[in-house]
Design an enzyme around this catalytic site. Structure first.
Site, PDB file in Angstrom:
ATOM      1  N   ASN A   1       6.102  49.198 -80.118  1.00 48.56           N
ATOM      2  CA  ASN A   1       4.716  49.307 -79.677  1.00 48.56           C
ATOM      3  C   ASN A   1       3.977  50.194 -80.676  1.00 48.56           C
ATOM      4  O   ASN A   1       4.208  51.395 -80.731  1.00 48.56           O
ATOM      5  CB  ASN A   1       4.706  49.933 -78.272  1.00 48.56           C
ATOM      6  CG  ASN A   1       3.315  50.294 -77.792  1.00 48.56           C
ATOM      7  OD1 ASN A   1       2.311  49.869 -78.374  1.00 48.56           O
ATOM      8  ND2 ASN A   1       3.242  51.081 -76.728  1.00 48.56           N
TER       9      ASN A   1
ATOM     10  N   LYS B   1       0.867  50.904 -80.781  1.00 50.38           N
ATOM     11  CA  LYS B   1      -0.272  51.626 -80.184  1.00 50.38           C
ATOM     12  C   LYS B   1      -1.525  51.492 -81.081  1.00 50.38           C
ATOM     13  O   LYS B   1      -1.722  50.457 -81.701  1.00 50.38           O
ATOM     14  CB  LYS B   1       0.108  53.092 -79.920  1.00 50.38           C
ATOM     15  CG  LYS B   1       1.406  53.193 -79.120  1.00 50.38           C
ATOM     16  CD  LYS B   1       1.657  54.547 -78.534  1.00 50.38           C
ATOM     17  CE  LYS B   1       2.982  54.525 -77.790  1.00 50.38           C
ATOM     18  NZ  LYS B   1       3.235  55.721 -77.039  1.00 50.38           N
TER      19      LYS B   1
ATOM     20  N   HIS C   1       1.382  49.687 -69.384  1.00 50.57           N
ATOM     21  CA  HIS C   1       1.924  50.815 -70.159  1.00 50.57           C
ATOM     22  C   HIS C   1       1.355  52.114 -69.568  1.00 50.57           C
ATOM     23  O   HIS C   1       0.215  52.139 -69.098  1.00 50.57           O
ATOM     24  CB  HIS C   1       1.536  50.673 -71.630  1.00 50.57           C
ATOM     25  CG  HIS C   1       2.194  51.708 -72.490  1.00 50.57           C
ATOM     26  ND1 HIS C   1       1.699  52.981 -72.608  1.00 50.57           N
ATOM     27  CD2 HIS C   1       3.326  51.670 -73.221  1.00 50.57           C
ATOM     28  CE1 HIS C   1       2.501  53.681 -73.393  1.00 50.57           C
ATOM     29  NE2 HIS C   1       3.498  52.914 -73.784  1.00 50.57           N
TER      30      HIS C   1
ATOM     31  N   GLU D   1       0.061  54.620 -70.802  1.00 54.59           N
ATOM     32  CA  GLU D   1      -1.242  55.041 -71.340  1.00 54.59           C
ATOM     33  C   GLU D   1      -2.374  54.218 -70.710  1.00 54.59           C
ATOM     34  O   GLU D   1      -3.487  54.715 -70.524  1.00 54.59           O
ATOM     35  CB  GLU D   1      -1.227  54.939 -72.877  1.00 54.59           C
ATOM     36  CG  GLU D   1      -0.383  56.066 -73.467  1.00 54.59           C
ATOM     37  CD  GLU D   1       0.416  55.728 -74.710  1.00 54.59           C
ATOM     38  OE1 GLU D   1       0.079  54.750 -75.401  1.00 54.59           O
ATOM     39  OE2 GLU D   1       1.407  56.441 -74.981  1.00 54.59           O
TER      40      GLU D   1
ATOM     41  N   GLU E   1       9.839  53.438 -68.606  1.00 53.84           N
ATOM     42  CA  GLU E   1       9.386  54.470 -69.537  1.00 53.84           C
ATOM     43  C   GLU E   1       8.930  55.693 -68.748  1.00 53.84           C
ATOM     44  O   GLU E   1       7.777  55.743 -68.289  1.00 53.84           O
ATOM     45  CB  GLU E   1       8.217  53.941 -70.379  1.00 53.84           C
ATOM     46  CG  GLU E   1       8.567  52.735 -71.213  1.00 53.84           C
ATOM     47  CD  GLU E   1       7.648  52.604 -72.415  1.00 53.84           C
ATOM     48  OE1 GLU E   1       8.150  52.663 -73.536  1.00 53.84           O
ATOM     49  OE2 GLU E   1       6.424  52.479 -72.218  1.00 53.84           O
TER      50      GLU E   1
ATOM     51  N   GLY F   1       6.340  59.871 -76.278  1.00 55.34           N
ATOM     52  CA  GLY F   1       5.654  60.598 -77.342  1.00 55.34           C
ATOM     53  C   GLY F   1       5.894  62.098 -77.322  1.00 55.34           C
ATOM     54  O   GLY F   1       5.214  62.852 -78.001  1.00 55.34           O
TER      55      GLY F   1
ATOM     56  N   SER G   1      10.521  58.173 -76.487  1.00 57.32           N
ATOM     57  CA  SER G   1      11.157  58.975 -77.547  1.00 57.32           C
ATOM     58  C   SER G   1      12.489  58.401 -78.029  1.00 57.32           C
ATOM     59  O   SER G   1      13.409  59.158 -78.362  1.00 57.32           O
ATOM     60  CB  SER G   1      11.315  60.429 -77.099  1.00 57.32           C
ATOM     61  OG  SER G   1      10.040  61.011 -76.897  1.00 57.32           O
TER      62      SER G   1
HETATM   63  P1  PGA Z   1       7.484  56.775 -77.984  1.00 51.68           P
HETATM   64  O1  PGA Z   1       6.590  55.715 -77.166  1.00 51.68           O
HETATM   65  O2  PGA Z   1       8.715  56.032 -78.473  1.00 51.68           O
HETATM   66  O3  PGA Z   1       6.604  57.234 -79.113  1.00 51.68           O
HETATM   67  O4  PGA Z   1       7.850  57.853 -77.035  1.00 51.68           O
HETATM   68  C1  PGA Z   1       7.176  54.764 -76.313  1.00 51.68           C
HETATM   69  C2  PGA Z   1       6.128  53.883 -75.709  1.00 51.68           C
HETATM   70  O5  PGA Z   1       5.025  54.370 -75.413  1.00 51.68           O
HETATM   71  O6  PGA Z   1       6.335  52.679 -75.505  1.00 51.68           O
END
Ligand code: PGA
Length: 253
Positions: free
Chosen positions: A12, A14, A97, A99, A169, A175, A215
């Site tokens: 992803n 983003k 997601h 976010e 997740e 993140g 992560s």
């Molecule tokens: P990250 O993000 O690997 O940077 O923690 C995962 C995601 O948001 O799908």
């Protein structure tokens, strides 16, 4: 990992990359891919899906959107609908997601409508679920994820349910560099299967791929992927570099 199920490694991107960086990233991944029966999916920013898709032509890489609106078409300024997603040749869409849920206020009801719209248009929804840190600390991780799943799958037949891919997740791991331990992730993945079994059947519970995200890095993938109910990963930050994404994909190949 349980090779009876489809294994999926997804990136992803983003709201990162320029067009040139996006194409180069896709080309780099394609070039470094070894023969694998794992599904590789990348989610570039929507404006780059078409050129990234073209760059992936003739490679096994699938391309998806990070979000999609649920109405077929209409006066919805700024949104991208399922007909458009389909028209680009994209085969996946991320739905719900964290976010989207927590920054843009997407509700379980909207997420449900998006899952239904994706299925109706032959696009695979990758449904993201996961608890906030406060919910984990309050002992509400399972009930949070259960509600997210029950609402997202509401009214779906078993046949349609089988078209969904789930990504667990935990929001506190996204993140932050704070990856869930393999045991924490495994325990939630097993719980997700139990929830699917209650909603549907053993077959549905045993067939739907459940990915872990939050992560994921080359140095923690092996422990996670060794878990029996983890069928792949959804990677954010570490999917933005060719080498680290390839190192993740190559785990235990
Ligand atoms: P990250 O993000 O690997 O940077 O923690 C995962 C995601 O948001 O799908």
């Amino acid at each position: 990992m349980n090779t009876k199920r489809k294994q999926i490694f997804a990136g992803n991107w983003k709201m990162y990359t320029t067009q040139r960086e996006a194409v180069n990233l896709a080309l780099g991944i394609a070039e470094g891919l070894q023969k694998t029966d794992r599904e590789i999916v990348i989610f570039p920013p929507s404006v780059y899906v078409v050129c990234v898709k073209a760059a992936c032509e003739g490679t096994p890489i699938k391309v998806g959107f990070q979000n999609m609106y649920f109405e077929k078409e209409g006066a919805f300024t700024g949104e991208i609908g399922p007909l458009m997603v389909k028209d680009t040749g994209a085969s996946y869409v991320l739905i719900g997601h964290s976010e989207r849920r927590h920054i843009f206020g997407e509700t379980d009801e909207m997420i449900h409508k998006k899952v239904v719209a994706a299925i109706a248009h032959g696009i695979t929804p990758m449904l993201c679920v996961g608890e906030l840190l406060e919910e984990r600390e309050a002992g509400k991780s399972e009930s949070t994820v259960e509600t997210q799943i029950v609402k997202a799958f509401e009214g779906l037949t078993a046949e349609d349910a089988l078209k969904v891919v789930i990504a667990y997740e935990p929001v506190w791991a996204i993140g932050t560099g704070k990856v869930a331990t393999p045991e924490i992730a495994q325990s939630m993945h097993a719980f997700i299967r139990k929830t699917l079994q209650t909603l549907y059947t053993d077959t549905v519970a045993e067939t739907i791929p459940v990915l872990y995200g939050g992560s994921v890095k080359p140095d923690n993938i092996a422990g996670l992927y060794a878990m029996p109910d983890i069928d792949g990963v959804l990677v954010g930050g570490a999917s933005l570099k060719v080498q680290s994404f390839l190192d993740i994909i190559r785990v235990a190949l």
